[in-house]
Design a protein around this motif. Structure first.
Motif, mmCIF file in Angstrom:
data_model
loop_
_atom_site.group_PDB
_atom_site.id
_atom_site.type_symbol
_atom_site.label_atom_id
_atom_site.label_comp_id
_atom_site.label_asym_id
_atom_site.label_seq_id
_atom_site.Cartn_x
_atom_site.Cartn_y
_atom_site.Cartn_z
ATOM 1 N N TYR A 283 133.744 -3.815 74.430
ATOM 2 C CA TYR A 283 134.341 -2.582 73.900
ATOM 3 C C TYR A 283 133.293 -1.482 73.762
ATOM 4 C CZ TYR A 283 137.181 0.475 70.999
ATOM 5 O OH TYR A 283 137.873 1.553 70.507
ATOM 6 N N ILE A 284 132.131 -1.835 73.185
ATOM 7 C CA ILE A 284 131.111 -0.806 72.948
ATOM 8 C C ILE A 284 130.450 -0.387 74.269
ATOM 9 C CG2 ILE A 284 129.093 -2.279 72.433
ATOM 10 C CD1 ILE A 284 130.089 0.758 70.375
ATOM 11 N N ALA A 285 130.416 -1.299 75.224
ATOM 12 C CA ALA A 285 129.821 -0.954 76.525
ATOM 13 C C ALA A 285 130.652 0.135 77.214
ATOM 14 C CB ALA A 285 129.735 -2.194 77.407
ATOM 15 N N ASN A 286 131.954 0.174 76.905
ATOM 16 C CA ASN A 286 132.838 1.163 77.552
ATOM 17 C C ASN A 286 133.253 2.295 76.613
ATOM 18 O OD1 ASN A 286 133.024 -0.341 79.999
ATOM 19 N ND2 ASN A 286 134.282 -1.824 78.877
ATOM 20 N N ALA A 287 132.650 2.348 75.427
ATOM 21 C CA ALA A 287 133.080 3.341 74.425
ATOM 22 C C ALA A 287 132.639 4.754 74.809
ATOM 23 C CB ALA A 287 132.505 2.978 73.059
ATOM 24 N N ASN A 288 133.349 5.759 74.272
ATOM 25 C CA ASN A 288 132.942 7.167 74.472
ATOM 26 C C ASN A 288 131.559 7.396 73.870
ATOM 27 O OD1 ASN A 288 135.395 7.819 75.597
ATOM 28 N ND2 ASN A 288 136.313 8.330 73.611
ATOM 29 N N ASP A 290 128.766 9.627 71.839
ATOM 30 C CA ASP A 290 128.784 10.557 70.696
ATOM 31 C C ASP A 290 130.161 10.603 70.010
ATOM 32 O OD1 ASP A 290 126.161 11.345 71.405
ATOM 33 O OD2 ASP A 290 127.018 12.655 72.947
ATOM 34 N N PHE A 291 130.679 9.479 69.617
ATOM 35 C CA PHE A 291 132.067 9.415 69.183
ATOM 36 C C PHE A 291 132.233 8.998 67.714
ATOM 37 C CE2 PHE A 291 136.403 7.507 69.356
ATOM 38 C CZ PHE A 291 137.085 8.641 69.796
ATOM 39 N N TYR A 292 131.425 8.042 67.254
ATOM 40 C CA TYR A 292 131.630 7.495 65.903
ATOM 41 C C TYR A 292 130.616 8.056 64.907
ATOM 42 C CZ TYR A 292 134.575 4.149 68.341
ATOM 43 O OH TYR A 292 135.558 3.586 69.111
ATOM 44 N N LEU A 322 127.300 6.500 68.934
ATOM 45 C CA LEU A 322 127.211 7.223 67.657
ATOM 46 C C LEU A 322 127.049 8.718 67.899
ATOM 47 C CD1 LEU A 322 124.753 5.096 65.466
ATOM 48 C CD2 LEU A 322 127.154 5.560 64.932
ATOM 49 N N LYS A 323 127.669 9.514 67.027
ATOM 50 C CA LYS A 323 127.419 10.969 67.053
ATOM 51 C C LYS A 323 126.008 11.226 66.547
ATOM 52 C CE LYS A 323 132.038 12.566 65.889
ATOM 53 N NZ LYS A 323 132.869 12.767 64.712
ATOM 54 N N GLU A 324 125.483 12.409 66.790
ATOM 55 C CA GLU A 324 124.216 12.807 66.187
ATOM 56 C C GLU A 324 124.401 12.755 64.656
ATOM 57 O OE1 GLU A 324 121.640 13.047 68.154
ATOM 58 O OE2 GLU A 324 120.469 13.266 66.302
ATOM 59 N N GLY A 325 123.464 12.173 63.953
ATOM 60 C CA GLY A 325 123.613 12.028 62.490
ATOM 61 C C GLY A 325 124.381 10.761 62.117
ATOM 62 N N GLY A 326 124.801 10.002 63.116
ATOM 63 C CA GLY A 326 125.577 8.781 62.858
ATOM 64 C C GLY A 326 124.701 7.641 62.334
ATOM 65 N N ILE A 327 125.370 6.636 61.777
ATOM 66 C CA ILE A 327 124.637 5.504 61.176
ATOM 67 C C ILE A 327 125.233 4.198 61.682
ATOM 68 C CG2 ILE A 327 124.038 4.337 59.003
ATOM 69 C CD1 ILE A 327 124.202 7.010 57.595
#
Ligand code: SPD
Length: 427
Positions: A283-288, A290-292, A322-327
């Motif tokens: 799932y994460i390999a195909n994820a968008n 900068d999304f979460y 992860l988006k910029e600022g994501g954790i």
């Protein structure tokens, strides 16, 4: 032949069903059944399972004892049937042979305590025997069955009732719900404790709230793993969150917890939750990209289906999603139980997120080996969890939600690292 005090049958059961040989519950039931079948009065039973394989146990009976040690990998059980008085231990033997599905066996019978070799002391024990028998209630014998989560050198054992509520071999792992005496019902995967009713809040509050309060404006969360539901239950307490996607590989875990751990699996029907039974690694390999805002990896230990949750490629994909600022926050193992997995995971995160951006929080879980456990972070931005300023907001949330572990002091304090941990984290 001269009279003896006891009769001892030493039994080798071979070619037994390996699954039965590794199942502490059924072995305890069969050993107690073997004693009762032969008319014995059961006083107590003590049985341990040793991960990954093997069961040892004793049934104490008024007429002496039955004991067993199993080697499932050889389909073998070594059994001692020691009896005194009129009890016919061969009845127990026949019963166990049947229960274990033994293809071969051998048995050596030995008389114990030949009276013509012994000198009898001159005191009367008849009255003591009568008194003792008044305290025995054959319906209420004490069960002492232990679940042991261990490696080669360390273990944590929980006594449990012997009752099994769920026991399914899924395509990924053995999923069980057992009941511990001290911590209530518990989820175990392949002989490892995952969560229990009475201490789950330590883990689930600490995997969720520190990252969400550090970020401060979380809308979109991804949870990988977390099949018991405790993590999404906590995450969904934050009203500002718009969507939580949870990807759990094993539908059996969700099913078992929904039915038997409803206080943990409490939010699976929440309207903001998108629950998927799927492989989190794919799932994460195909994820968008900068999304979460926050990604939570609530996985099992690095054996079996969770092994890939400790790899460089997996965390690189998390970084990208992860988006910029994501954790990112991940189940980080224990610096006292599995030091290697603990430090390797941190080195991976340092590599991907940067040396200063991979802090570790420590917390206590009484039902995990050593009790000391960790969550490990990857910060895709400059906000460090140690420097949170919204302490009043945190404590108001804690109060409102009646949290039992997490609070503002714990938030900051959990990121303090003992010196031996600092050493483990050095690259
Ligand atoms: N040895 C236990 C490792 C912890 C695994 N995750 C627990 C799941 C709780 N949601």
């Amino acid at each position: 032949m001269s009279h003896a005090l006891g009769n001892h049958i030493l039994v080798e059961f071979m070619g037994c069903d390996p699954n039965i040989m590794n199942d502490v519950t059924s072995i305890e039931r069969d050993m107690v059944g073997a004693a009762q079948k032969a008319g014995a009065t059961v006083i107590n039973s003590t049985f341990h399972h040793f991960s990954p394989f093997g069961v040892s146990g004793v049934v104490v009976i008024q007429e002496s004892h039955l004991a067993i040690h199993t080697w499932p990998e050889y389909g073998y059980a070594a059994v001692d049937l020691f009896t005194c008085g009129e009890m016919n231990a061969w009845i127990s033997f026949d019963f166990l042979k049947e229960c274990f599905g033994a293809k071969n066996y051998s048995a050596l019978e030995m008389k114990r305590g030949s009276v013509n070799l012994l000198t009898r002391n001159d005191f009367d024990i008849t009255s003591m025997r009568t008194k003792a028998s008044e305290h025995i209630n054959p319906e209420m014998y004490t069960r002492n069955v232990w679940f042991t989560d261990k490696d080669e050198n360390q273990a944590l054992s929980l006594r449990y009732t012997g009752d099994v509520f769920y026991d399914v071999q899924s395509p990924f792992q053995r999923v069980r719900i057992l009941e511990s005496q001290k911590y209530g019902k518990m989820l175990t995967l392949d002989d490892m404790v995952m969560t229990t009713e009475k201490d789950e809040f330590h883990y689930h509050e600490m995997i969720s709230h520190p990252s969400l309060f550090t970020h401060g404006n979380v809308k979109n969360v991804l949870v990988i793993g977390g099949g018991d539901g405790g993590t999404v239950r906590e995450v969904l307490r934050h009203p500002g969150i718009e969507k939580v996607t949870m990807v759990e590989i094993d539908g059996e875990v969700i099913k078992a917890c929904k039915e038997f751990l409803p206080s943990i699996a409490a939010s699976f029907d929440h309207p903001k939750l998108d629950l998927r039974v799927d492989d989190g690694i794919a799932y994460i390999a195909n994820a968008n990209k900068d999304f979460y805002d926050v990604i939570i990896v609530d996985g099992s230990d690095p054996v079996g289906p969770a092994e890939g949750l400790f790899s460089v490629s997996f965390y690189t994909n998390c970084y990208n999603a992860l988006k910029e600022g994501g954790i990112l926050v991940a189940q980080g193992e224990s610096p006292k139980f599995n030091e290697k997995a603990f430090s390797e995971l941190n080195h991976t995160l340092q590599e991907i997120f940067g040396k200063e951006n991979a802090p570790v929080s420590l917390f206590f879980v009484p039902t995990y080996p050593t009790g000391m456990w960790s969550f490990q972070y990857g910060l895709k931005g400059s906000k460090h969890p140690k420097s949170v300023t919204n302490l009043e907001e945190i404590n108001a949330f804690v109060e409102e939600n009646k949290l039992k572990y997490y609070n503002a002091e714990i938030h900051v304090g959990s990121f303090a690292t003992p010196n031996f941990v600092k050493e483990l984290l050095k690259k």
